[in-house]
Design a protein around this motif. Structure first.
Motif, PDB file in Angstrom:
ATOM      1  N   ASP A  57       0.880  -1.295  -0.062  1.00 51.93           N
ATOM      2  CA  ASP A  57       0.435   0.172   0.098  1.00 51.93           C
ATOM      3  C   ASP A  57       1.026   1.562  -0.189  1.00 51.93           C
ATOM      4  OD1 ASP A  57      -2.472  -1.177   0.062  1.00 51.93           O
ATOM      5  OD2 ASP A  57      -2.731  -1.320   1.835  1.00 51.93           O
ATOM      6  N   ILE A  58       2.141   1.037   1.163  1.00 52.09           N
ATOM      7  CA  ILE A  58       2.950   2.488   1.159  1.00 52.09           C
ATOM      8  C   ILE A  58       3.801   2.332  -0.231  1.00 52.09           C
ATOM      9  CG2 ILE A  58       4.922   2.989   1.767  1.00 52.09           C
ATOM     10  CD1 ILE A  58       4.445   1.696   4.663  1.00 52.09           C
ATOM     11  N   GLN A  59       3.611   1.279  -1.313  1.00 58.18           N
ATOM     12  CA  GLN A  59       4.742   2.210  -1.871  1.00 58.18           C
ATOM     13  C   GLN A  59       3.523   2.113  -3.326  1.00 58.18           C
ATOM     14  OE1 GLN A  59       6.315  -1.857  -2.890  1.00 58.18           O
ATOM     15  NE2 GLN A  59       7.878  -1.560  -1.699  1.00 58.18           N
ATOM     16  N   GLY A  76       3.997  10.856  -5.947  1.00 57.75           N
ATOM     17  CA  GLY A  76       5.089  11.875  -6.537  1.00 57.75           C
ATOM     18  C   GLY A  76       6.121  11.615  -5.201  1.00 57.75           C
ATOM     19  N   SER A  77       6.151  10.629  -4.235  1.00 57.20           N
ATOM     20  CA  SER A  77       6.939  10.920  -3.386  1.00 57.20           C
ATOM     21  C   SER A  77       8.281   9.775  -3.816  1.00 57.20           C
ATOM     22  CB  SER A  77       6.564   9.867  -2.146  1.00 57.20           C
ATOM     23  OG  SER A  77       6.993   9.497  -0.921  1.00 57.20           O
ATOM     24  N   ALA A  94      12.985   6.832 -11.653  1.00 56.15           N
ATOM     25  CA  ALA A  94      12.522   7.140 -10.753  1.00 56.15           C
ATOM     26  C   ALA A  94      12.664   6.019  -9.482  1.00 56.15           C
ATOM     27  CB  ALA A  94      11.680   7.985 -10.075  1.00 56.15           C
ATOM     28  N   ARG A  95      12.797   6.453  -8.395  1.00 55.46           N
ATOM     29  CA  ARG A  95      13.331   5.733  -7.069  1.00 55.46           C
ATOM     30  C   ARG A  95      12.217   6.048  -5.832  1.00 55.46           C
ATOM     31  NH1 ARG A  95      15.617   7.111  -2.868  1.00 55.46           N
ATOM     32  NH2 ARG A  95      17.972   8.270  -3.082  1.00 55.46           N
ATOM     33  N   PRO A  96      11.635   5.320  -5.158  1.00 61.54           N
ATOM     34  CA  PRO A  96      10.557   5.782  -4.043  1.00 61.54           C
ATOM     35  C   PRO A  96      11.354   6.107  -3.057  1.00 61.54           C
ATOM     36  CG  PRO A  96       9.625   3.490  -4.224  1.00 61.54           C
ATOM     37  CD  PRO A  96      10.879   4.071  -4.840  1.00 61.54           C
ATOM     38  N   ILE A  97      11.322   7.494  -2.605  1.00 60.25           N
ATOM     39  CA  ILE A  97      12.089   8.374  -0.860  1.00 60.25           C
ATOM     40  C   ILE A  97      11.795   7.241   0.155  1.00 60.25           C
ATOM     41  CG2 ILE A  97      10.100   9.883  -0.270  1.00 60.25           C
ATOM     42  CD1 ILE A  97      12.127  11.818  -1.094  1.00 60.25           C
TER      43      ILE A  97
END
Length: 522
Positions: free
Chosen positions: A24-26, A33-34, A49-52
């Protein structure tokens, strides 16, 4: 706090529940846009891009400390606005750096050039951030938990907030912090943290404060745009905000939403990005009366710049001859700067250390507010030739004594500090004449809490420490014929919250050390 919670934290969810929560977080990060943009040399110009880094759960934090940090921000805003307009005091504090550090010398040289021609814009905008960590008056005994932890002992000491640093320049994290804060609120509302029949879980929507930092920053920029007024120079027919950014910018998800929000303002506020220093040199000109004109790509007419928001020019490498020329042009311009070059110099660690000296804060603030600010200071020492400086040098050179300290240069952007036993080794490689450009700061003793972090370096589960950043928006006018600032606008501007593994020293999220988070107020 006297919390009566005795359940383990974070809540003991099943493996299946944790995997679903991570998914869910991903998904939230991808759809909101996190992210951190990644630059590659692929021929197909693919955008990667990668998740922060984010925390899986909000981290416990005392409500009283959170409220106190927010309440202090207006006093801190006023303090640094007054410092930026006290050239004599600032020079006295920085003169050693001006002699020994090329970056400080370059920035002070920009100020001198502009001062010689005369400052034309009396207004300055500050978008500030004051960073705090919790500090326990006494280190807990081995195996003893912090009072913040749900399994806490009522005998543990109350933590207080101590300031890590004050930032006046390119204060990042507002947008990222908002996105992650909204994510934690969403997960709490949907029951993602629920423990079924157990009543002990402290993660409720009411325990999570709401961050509105992006709105505060854009409203501050909009206020500067309005204060500038109508365009003064032909052929420009409109005014606009200019955001100076670094090339190959990986942090666009923190910056771009500010730009989009200004364009969506009613009425729209044209906002353009310019690479520092190349676009400043190639796409701007100064009129005879020093209006700053910017020529957007593919436009036939220039726009007159009302305010320059600097998200670049904090790195020494950016101040080669081209960078100095670009910065001088911006500082000479009539446009309102965010910040001015003197306000940037005020963010240097030598200033933070100098404020700890008797009477320094009181020079700029009334005694009651000065005392409140001073109570947040951690002990800091110069490494100069003063009596205090000589004692600090001895501590820094002793491997055993240095375990209590962090060595800080006057650099921004994270990753520059030296910790504990590494301090003597690093100083051995630096000529003693340059030691005075550092400050020695006592390390804080934050309570040790637990969380699961989805960091850039992988999933981490264990002990963590957090840092609360409180934003401030302040616009001031330079007083005619004297020092000090006449405050035009001053408010607390939201917050960001970051958490890292306990054994990691640096907090920079962009560089992969820490994670954005939300405080769970207890």
């Amino acid at each position: 706090m006297g919390s009566s919670l005795h359940a383990p934290y974070p809540p003991p969810l099943s493996e299946e529940h944790l995997l679903a929560l991570q998914a869910d977080i991903q998904d939230w990060q991808l759809t909101h846009g996190s992210l951190i943009k990644m630059y590659t040399h692929n021929e197909d110009r693919a955008v990667l891009a990668r998740p922060i880094g984010v925390s899986m759960f909000p981290t416990l934090f005392p409500k009283s400390c959170f409220s106190h940090a927010l309440e202090l921000q207006e006093s801190y805003n006023e303090l640094y606005a007054n410092i930026a307009e006290d050239e004599g005091w600032l020079f006295d504090v920085l003169q050693d750096l001006i002699l020994t550090d090329p970056f400080t010398r370059a920035l002070w040289g920009v100020h001198e050039k502009v001062k010689e021609k005369g400052y034309i814009q009396p207004l300055t905008l500050g978008i500030f951030r004051s960073d705090y960590m919790l500090h326990s008056p006494e280190e807990p005994r081995e195996g003893e938990c912090s009072r913040l932890a749900p399994e806490t002992s009522d005998l543990a000491p109350e933590p207080t907030i101590k300031q890590v640093e004050f930032n006046t320049f390119s204060c990042a994290g507002g947008t990222h912090g908002n996105i992650v804060n909204a994510m934690h609120h969403h997960l709490a509302r949907t029951g993602a943290y629920d423990l079924g029949t157990s009543p002990q879980n402290p993660i409720t929507p009411s325990a999570l404060p709401t961050a509105e930092t992006t709105t505060s920053i854009t409203s501050g920029l909009a206020a500067a745009h309005t204060a500038y007024g109508l365009p003064r120079s032909a052929p420009a027919t409109t005014t606009a905000i200019l955001i100076a950014v670094q090339p190959n910018n990986i942090n666009i998800c923190d910056e771009r939403p500010l730009e989009y929000s200004l364009w969506a303002h009613d009425p729209a506020i044209p906002t353009y990005r310019a690479l520092f220093p190349s676009d400043i040199t190639a796409r701007t000109t100064l009129t005879q009366s020093r209006e700053l004109l910017f020529y957007p790509p593919h436009a036939t007419l220039p726009v007159e710049i009302s305010a320059v928001y600097l998200r670049a020019a904090y790195d020494p490498a950016e101040h080669d001859s081209a960078g100095i020329a670009a910065r001088t042009r911006l500082e000479l311009a009539r446009a309102i700067k965010c910040p001015s070059v003197l306000a940037q110099l005020a963010t240097f660690k030598k200033v933070q250390q100098a404020l700890s000296l008797p009477g320094a804060v009181e020079r700029f603030l009334p005694p009651p507010r000065a005392a409140q600010v001073r109570a947040t200071f951690a002990p800091m020492y110069p490494l100069d030739d003063s009596e205090v400086g000589r004692r600090a040098r001895a501590l820094a050179a002793d491997a055993g004594a240095a375990e209590r300290f962090v060595l800080k240069p006057s650099l921004e952007g994270g990753g520059h500090n030296v910790y504990r036993g590494d301090i003597p080794r690093v100083l051995e490689q630096v000529p003693e004449a340059e030691w005075r450009s550092y400050v020695l700061m006592e390390l804080m003793r934050p309570p040790s809490l637990s969380n699961i972090l989805l960091a850039g370096r992988g999933v981490y589960e264990g002990r963590v420490v957090s840092e609360l950043g409180v934003f401030g928006v302040c616009m001031w006018r330079r007083r005619d014929g004297g020092t000090g600032a006449e405050i035009v606008e001053n408010r607390q501007g939201g917050w960001s919250f970051k958490t890292k593994a306990e054994e990691v020293d640096e907090m920079s999220v962009i560089k992969g050390y820490g994670c954005f988070d939300t405080p769970c107020l207890v």
